[in-house]
Design an enzyme around this catalytic site. Structure first.
Site, PDB file in Angstrom:
ATOM      1  CG  PHE A 119      -2.334   0.108   1.003  1.00  0.00           C
ATOM      2  CD1 PHE A 119      -3.062  -0.978   0.564  1.00  0.00           C
ATOM      3  CD2 PHE A 119      -3.005   1.315   1.199  1.00  0.00           C
ATOM      4  CE1 PHE A 119      -4.415  -0.881   0.330  1.00  0.00           C
ATOM      5  CE2 PHE A 119      -4.355   1.423   0.964  1.00  0.00           C
ATOM      6  CZ  PHE A 119      -5.075   0.321   0.532  1.00  0.00           C
ATOM      7  CD  GLN A 240      -5.220  10.473   2.891  1.00  0.00           C
ATOM      8  OE1 GLN A 240      -5.996   9.547   3.090  1.00  0.00           O
ATOM      9  NE2 GLN A 240      -3.980  10.446   3.295  1.00  0.00           N
ATOM     10  CG  HIS A 242      -8.090   7.971  -2.273  1.00  0.00           C
ATOM     11  ND1 HIS A 242      -7.713   7.455  -3.485  1.00  0.00           N
ATOM     12  CD2 HIS A 242      -7.880   7.002  -1.353  1.00  0.00           C
ATOM     13  CE1 HIS A 242      -7.301   6.207  -3.303  1.00  0.00           C
ATOM     14  NE2 HIS A 242      -7.400   5.912  -2.014  1.00  0.00           N
ATOM     15  CG  LEU A 252     -11.794   4.990  -2.525  1.00  0.00           C
ATOM     16  CD1 LEU A 252     -10.860   6.177  -2.529  1.00  0.00           C
ATOM     17  CD2 LEU A 252     -11.742   4.284  -1.200  1.00  0.00           C
ATOM     18  CD  GLU A 255      -2.765   4.150  -1.151  1.00  0.00           C
ATOM     19  OE1 GLU A 255      -3.462   5.170  -0.964  1.00  0.00           O
ATOM     20  OE2 GLU A 255      -1.852   3.809  -0.413  1.00  0.00           O
ATOM     21  NE  ARG A 286      -4.622   6.759   0.551  1.00  0.00           N
ATOM     22  CZ  ARG A 286      -5.497   6.121   1.282  1.00  0.00           C
ATOM     23  NH1 ARG A 286      -6.242   6.778   2.134  1.00  0.00           N
ATOM     24  NH2 ARG A 286      -5.648   4.832   1.164  1.00  0.00           N
ATOM     25  CG  HIS A 353     -10.235   9.246   1.111  1.00  0.00           C
ATOM     26  ND1 HIS A 353     -11.346   8.464   0.876  1.00  0.00           N
ATOM     27  CD2 HIS A 353      -9.308   8.420   1.629  1.00  0.00           C
ATOM     28  CE1 HIS A 353     -11.091   7.217   1.250  1.00  0.00           C
ATOM     29  NE2 HIS A 353      -9.863   7.162   1.722  1.00  0.00           N
ATOM     30  NE  ARG A 398      -6.731   7.788   6.399  1.00  0.00           N
ATOM     31  CZ  ARG A 398      -7.178   6.732   5.704  1.00  0.00           C
ATOM     32  NH1 ARG A 398      -7.005   5.519   6.156  1.00  0.00           N
ATOM     33  NH2 ARG A 398      -7.836   6.906   4.571  1.00  0.00           N
TER      34      ARG A 398
HETATM   35  C1  LIG Z   1     -14.761   4.985   0.529  1.00  0.00           C
HETATM   36  C2  LIG Z   1     -13.787   4.879   1.676  1.00  0.00           C
HETATM   37  C3  LIG Z   1     -12.838   3.864   1.701  1.00  0.00           C
HETATM   38  C4  LIG Z   1     -11.926   3.756   2.754  1.00  0.00           C
HETATM   39  N1  LIG Z   1     -11.015   2.731   2.760  1.00  0.00           N
HETATM   40  C5  LIG Z   1     -10.193   2.586   3.834  1.00  0.00           C
HETATM   41  C6  LIG Z   1      -9.292   1.469   3.939  1.00  0.00           C
HETATM   42  O1  LIG Z   1      -9.244   0.588   3.080  1.00  0.00           O
HETATM   43  N2  LIG Z   1      -8.497   1.381   5.028  1.00  0.00           N
HETATM   44  C7  LIG Z   1      -8.520   2.308   6.027  1.00  0.00           C
HETATM   45  O2  LIG Z   1      -7.777   2.168   6.991  1.00  0.00           O
HETATM   46  N3  LIG Z   1      -9.375   3.363   5.955  1.00  0.00           N
HETATM   47  C8  LIG Z   1     -10.206   3.519   4.895  1.00  0.00           C
HETATM   48  N4  LIG Z   1     -11.073   4.585   4.852  1.00  0.00           N
HETATM   49  C9  LIG Z   1     -11.199   5.452   6.016  1.00  0.00           C
HETATM   50  C10 LIG Z   1     -11.985   4.733   7.099  1.00  0.00           C
HETATM   51  O3  LIG Z   1     -12.900   3.846   6.504  1.00  0.00           O
HETATM   52  C11 LIG Z   1     -12.763   5.709   7.982  1.00  0.00           C
HETATM   53  O4  LIG Z   1     -11.894   6.688   8.463  1.00  0.00           O
HETATM   54  C12 LIG Z   1     -13.375   4.961   9.148  1.00  0.00           C
HETATM   55  O5  LIG Z   1     -14.131   3.857   8.696  1.00  0.00           O
HETATM   56  C13 LIG Z   1     -14.240   5.842  10.016  1.00  0.00           C
HETATM   57  O6  LIG Z   1     -14.787   5.030  11.035  1.00  0.00           O
HETATM   58  P1  LIG Z   1     -15.514   5.656  12.304  1.00  0.00           P
HETATM   59  O7  LIG Z   1     -15.885   4.531  13.182  1.00  0.00           O
HETATM   60  O8  LIG Z   1     -14.686   6.740  12.851  1.00  0.00           O
HETATM   61  O9  LIG Z   1     -16.808   6.332  11.686  1.00  0.00           O
HETATM   62  P2  LIG Z   1     -17.937   5.803  10.665  1.00  0.00           P
HETATM   63  O10 LIG Z   1     -17.736   4.419  10.235  1.00  0.00           O
HETATM   64  O11 LIG Z   1     -18.041   6.852   9.624  1.00  0.00           O
HETATM   65  O12 LIG Z   1     -19.223   5.827  11.557  1.00  0.00           O
HETATM   66  C14 LIG Z   1     -19.761   7.018  12.084  1.00  0.00           C
HETATM   67  C15 LIG Z   1     -20.960   6.665  12.907  1.00  0.00           C
HETATM   68  O13 LIG Z   1     -21.426   7.801  13.598  1.00  0.00           O
HETATM   69  C16 LIG Z   1     -22.816   7.893  13.505  1.00  0.00           C
HETATM   70  N5  LIG Z   1     -23.182   9.292  13.697  1.00  0.00           N
HETATM   71  C17 LIG Z   1     -22.632  10.382  13.129  1.00  0.00           C
HETATM   72  N6  LIG Z   1     -23.225  11.489  13.600  1.00  0.00           N
HETATM   73  C18 LIG Z   1     -24.158  11.090  14.487  1.00  0.00           C
HETATM   74  C19 LIG Z   1     -25.094  11.754  15.299  1.00  0.00           C
HETATM   75  N7  LIG Z   1     -25.220  13.086  15.300  1.00  0.00           N
HETATM   76  N8  LIG Z   1     -25.913  11.008  16.090  1.00  0.00           N
HETATM   77  C20 LIG Z   1     -25.835   9.650  16.102  1.00  0.00           C
HETATM   78  N9  LIG Z   1     -24.946   8.976  15.351  1.00  0.00           N
HETATM   79  C21 LIG Z   1     -24.128   9.689  14.554  1.00  0.00           C
HETATM   80  C22 LIG Z   1     -23.145   7.317  12.143  1.00  0.00           C
HETATM   81  O14 LIG Z   1     -24.479   6.886  12.087  1.00  0.00           O
HETATM   82  C23 LIG Z   1     -22.152   6.157  12.091  1.00  0.00           C
HETATM   83  O15 LIG Z   1     -22.687   5.042  12.759  1.00  0.00           O
HETATM   84  C24 LIG Z   1     -11.978   4.704   3.798  1.00  0.00           C
HETATM   85  C25 LIG Z   1     -12.933   5.705   3.781  1.00  0.00           C
HETATM   86  C26 LIG Z   1     -13.810   5.816   2.723  1.00  0.00           C
HETATM   87  C27 LIG Z   1     -14.796   6.958   2.729  1.00  0.00           C
END
Ligand SMILES: Cc1cc2nc3c(=O)[nH]c(=O)nc-3n(C[C@H](O)[C@H](O)[C@H](O)COP(=O)(O)OP(=O)(O)OC[C@H]3O[C@@H](n4cnc5c(N)ncnc54)[C@H](O)[C@@H]3O)c2cc1C
Length: 587
Positions: A119, A240, A242, A252, A255, A286, A353, A398
Site C-alpha cells: 500500500f 486528505q 485520495h 473511491l 489504493e 497519497r 477523502h 494519513r
Molecule cells: C470509501 C472509503 C474507503 C476507505 N477505505 C479505507 C481502507 O481501506 N483502510 C482504512 O484504513 N481506511 C479507509 N477509509 C477510512 C476509514 O474507513 C474511515 O476513516 C473509518 O471507517 C471511520 O470510522 P468511524 O468509526 O470513525 O466512523 P464511521 O464508520 O463513519 O461511523 C460514524 C458513525 O457515527 C454515527 N453518527 C454520526 N453522527 C451522528 C449523530 N449526530 N448522532 C448519532 N450517530 C451519529 C453514524 O451513524 C455512524 O454510525 C476509507 C474511507 C472511505 C470513505
C-alpha cells in the site's frame, strides 16, 4: 428539566468501527452501554473501506512494528504524536489477530496465514523497499470488519438506538460531560441521555466538500457538538485527497488497485509517477500522488475532452486477478465510469477523502481541551475515537489502512479508559439545571424562522466554496478569501428555514441541524489553513512551498467560541523507542 431523561453508564455516539469496538469493551465489562447511530450500524461509512488494515504481521515479507511506526511518522510529515503512533503500531498485530479470532474472514496466503498487500507509503527498513502490510478481505475489508464487530456486540448485549441523532453535548458547571441531547428520528422526540461517560465516534466530515468519497451522513456532527460545547478542534487544515476518485462521480477506487500493480497514466500514455517518486512510483504517499496528478492536469497532460483527469490502468493484471482480488472495484468502474477495467483504464481524479484533524485526544481516548500552557487538560467524562478524533497518529497526512487500525486500537483503549472512569464514579454527576435548553432554542429557531434561506442552497454554496478555497492546491489569497466567505455563509446558516413545515419529514429537520455542524467544521478548516504558512503533508501552499519545522511543527487548536487559534507542541517522545528525527519526506 426540558426533556425526558434516560440513564446509562456509557453513551456512544456512532456505530462505525470505532464506536462498535469501544462498545464491545464496555458491554463485555458488564456496563449499561448504548450506541446511537443515524443509520443502521452496519451502514456506517466503515462499511465502505476497501483496501485493508495495516499490521506488521510479516506474512509475505519480513516486517516490524518499528518500520510501521517510521512510515507513519514520515507519512504524517512529522506532525503526528510519536507516543500515540508507537502505541498504535505496536498493538497492530494483536488487534488484527483479535479481529481474526472474532471471525473476520481475512483473505489467506498459501500457508493459511492472513493475506497482505502493498500500500502507499508502506516500506521496509525506513523506505528501502515496499512491503506487504495491508491485511485485506478482497476489496471489502471495512464491510467484513464492521459486520464482525456488530455481531460481537449483539452477542455482548450492547443496546442500539438506531436512527437516533445526537444533537448536543451536555457539560456541567465544572466542564465535565454528563450526557447528550438526542432525537429519535422517526418520531422527532427529543431526549436527554444521562451518562457517566460519553464517547464520540461520529466519523468523518467530508461533506464540507462538493466532491468527496464520504457517505452523505458524514457531516461532522461530533465536531460541531464539540465546538458548540466550547472545546477546541485540532489540526483542521489537514484534509486528505485520495488520488483515485472516479472522475465526475467521486466514488473511491482503492489504493489496493495500485498495490496489486495498477498504474497511473497521463494523456501521452506516460507513467508520470516515475518522475515524481522514482523509488515507489504509484505507491507514494497519497498527498504526493494527488499533487502529482493535479500538476499533470494543470500542465495540460490530463485526459478526456476537458483534460481534467488521468487514467488508472489495470488490464495488464489479467482478468483472473481483477475478478478475484478487486471484484468491488470492477463493479464500481462499470457502474460509475462506464468502463470494464479488464479491458479499459478507469478515469480518476483526486477527491476529498479523510479528515486528519478532529476532537483532540490523547492515546487513551480521553478528550483534551488545552488551556494556556496546560496542553494535556482532560475533559472529565468525555472520550473520542476514530476519524472524528485527533490522537494524533495521522498528523498532516494519513497512510492508507492506518484508519481501520486507528478505529480498533483507539476504540479499545477509549473503552478501557471509560471502564476505569465509570467504575471509579459510582454515581452519575447531576445534570445541570439548564440541560437541553440550548438544543431547544436551536429547534425552536428552526420551527419559527420565516422568510429564511433554503437549507440545500446554503449547503451547496458552502460545499462549492470549500472545494475551491481549501482543495489540493492552496494559496494565501485563496484561503484569505475563503475565510471571509465562510463567515458570510455562517450568517446565512443562522437564517435557514425548513420550507412547508407541515409536509416535511424529520430528515429535513435533521439536514438543517447537520448544516450547523458542517459550518463549524468549515470555519475551523479555513481559519486553521489560512494561518499555517508552510507546506506540510496534505496542506500544500503555493506561496509557502517548504515545510518549516522551526515555526510550524505544532498542532493547531481552533476555538469556535472566540474564533481564535492557539497551538500545542507535537509529542516528540515515543513511549519506549528513540525519537524519529524530522527528515525530508521523499518517496
Ligand atoms: C470509501 C472509503 C474507503 C476507505 N477505505 C479505507 C481502507 O481501506 N483502510 C482504512 O484504513 N481506511 C479507509 N477509509 C477510512 C476509514 O474507513 C474511515 O476513516 C473509518 O471507517 C471511520 O470510522 P468511524 O468509526 O470513525 O466512523 P464511521 O464508520 O463513519 O461511523 C460514524 C458513525 O457515527 C454515527 N453518527 C454520526 N453522527 C451522528 C449523530 N449526530 N448522532 C448519532 N450517530 C451519529 C453514524 O451513524 C455512524 O454510525 C476509507 C474511507 C472511505 C470513505
Amino acid at each position: 428539566m426540558s426533556y425526558p431523561v434516560r440513564r446509562f453508564d456509557a453513551v456512544i455516539v456512532g456505530g462505525g468501527g470505532a464506536g462498535l469496538r469501544a462498545a464491545l469493551q464496555l458491554s463485555k465489562a458488564g456496563l449499561n452501554t448504548v450506541v446511537l447511530s443515524k443509520v443502521f450500524p452496519t451502514r456506517s461509512h466503515t462499511v465502505a473501506a476497501q483496501g485493508g488494515i495495516s499490521a506488521s504481521l510479516g506474512n509475505v515479507q519480513e516486517d516490524r512494528w518499528d518500520w510501521h511506526m517510521y512510515d507513519t511518522v514520515k507519512g504524517s510529515d512529522w506532525l503526528g504524536d510519536q507516543d500515540a503512533i508507537e502505541f498504535m503500531c505496536r498493538r497492530a498485530p494483536e488487534a488484527v489477530i483479535e479481529l481474526e479470532h472474532m471471525g473476520m474472514p481475512f483473505d489467506r496466503v498459501e500457508s493459511g496465514k492472513i493475506y497482505q498487500r502493498p500500500f502507499g507509503g508502506h516500506t521496509a527498513e525506513h523506505g528501502k523497499r515496499a512491503v506487504e502490510r495491508a491485511c485485506a478481505v478482497a476489496d471489502r475489508t471495512g464491510h467484513a470488519m464492521l459486520h464482525t464487530l456488530y455481531q460481537q456486540n449483539v452477542h455482548a448485549n450492547t443496546q442500539f438506538f438506531v436512527e437516533w441523532s445526537a444533537l448536543d453535548l451536555i457539560r456541567d458547571a465544572e466542564g465535565a460531560v454528563v450526557g447528550v441531547v438526542a432525537m429519535e428520528m422517526e418520531t422527532g422526540e427529543v431526549y436527554i441521555l444521562h451518562a457517566k461517560a460519553v464517547l464520540f465516534a461520529t466519523g468523518g466530515a467530508g461533506r464540507i466538500y462538493a466532491s468527496s468519497t464520504n457517505a452523505f451522513m458524514n457531516t461532522g456532527d461530533g465536531l460541531g457538538m464539540t465546538a458548540r460545547a466550547g472545546i477546541p478542534l485540532e489540526d483542521m487544515e489537514f484534509w486528505q485527497f485520495h488520488p483515485t476518485g472516479v472522475a465526475g462521480a467521486g466514488v473511491l477506487i482503492t489504493e489496493g488497485v495500485r498495490g496489486e500493480g495498477g498504474i497511473l497514466l497521463n494523456c501521452n500514455g506516460e507513467r508520470f509517477m516515475e518522475r515524481y517518486a522514482p523509488t515507489v512510483k504509484d505507491l507514494a504517499s497519497r498527498d504526493v500522488v494527488s499533487r502529482a496528478m493535479a500538476m499533470e492536469i494543470l500542465e495540460g497532460r490530463g485526459c478526456g475532452k476537458n483534460k481534467d483527469h488521468v487514467l488508472l490502468k489495470l488490464d495488464h493484471l489479467g482478468a483472473d486477478k481483477i475478478i478475484e482480488k478487486l471484484p468491488g472495484i470492477r463493479e464500481i468502474a462499470i457502474n460509475f465510469a462506464g468502463v470494464d477495467p479488464i479491458k479499459d483504464p478507469i478515469p480518476v481524479v483526486p477527491t476529498n477523502h479523510y479528515m486528519m484533524g478532529g476532537i483532540p485526544t490523547n492515546y487513551h481516548g480521553e478528550v483534551i481541551a488545552p488551556q494556556g500552557e496546560d496542553y494535556e487538560r482532560i475533559v472529565p467524562g468525555f472520550y473520542a475515537a476514530g476519524e472524528c478524533a485527533c490522537a494524533s497518529v495521522h498528523g498532516a497526512n494519513r497512510l492508507g489502512t492506518n484508519s481501520l487500525l486507528d478505529l480498533v486500537v483507539f476504540g479499545k483503549s477509549a473503552g478501557d479508559s471509560m471502564i476505569e472512569y465509570i467504575q471509579s464514579h459510582q454515581e452519575h454527576r447531576p445534570l445541570p439545571e439548564n440541560a437541553g435548553e440550548f438544543t431547544r432554542a436551536r429547534l425552536e429557531r428552526l420551527e419559527n424562522q420565516t422568510g429564511g434561506e433554503n437549507v440545500d442552497q446554503v449547503r451547496n454554496d458552502l460545499q462549492r466554496m470549500v472545494q475551491s478555497h481549501a482543495g489540493v492546491y492552496r494559496t494565501d489569497a485563496l484561503l484569505k478569501e475563503g475565510v471571509e466567505k465562510v463567515f458570510e455563509i455562517a450568517e446565512r446558516v443562522k437564517r435557514t428555514e425548513i420550507k412547508d413545515k407541515s409536509k416535511v419529514w424529520n430528515t429535513a429537520r435533521l439536514e438543517a441541524l447537520e448544516l450547523d455542524n458542517l459550518i463549524e467544521v468549515a470555519k475551523a478548516t479555513l481559519v486553521s489553513a489560512e494561518a499555517r504558512k508552510e507546506s506540510r503533508g496534505a496542506h500544500a501552499s503555493d506561496d509557502h512551498p517548504e515545510r518549516d519545522d522551526a515555526n510550524w511543527m505544532k498542532h493547531t487548536m481552533y476555538h469556535a467560541d472566540t474564533n481564535s487559534l492557539t497551538y500545542k507542541p507535537v509529542h516528540t517522545k515515543p513511549l519506549t523507542v528513540d525519537y524519529i528525527e524530522p527528515a525530508k519526506r521523499v518517496y
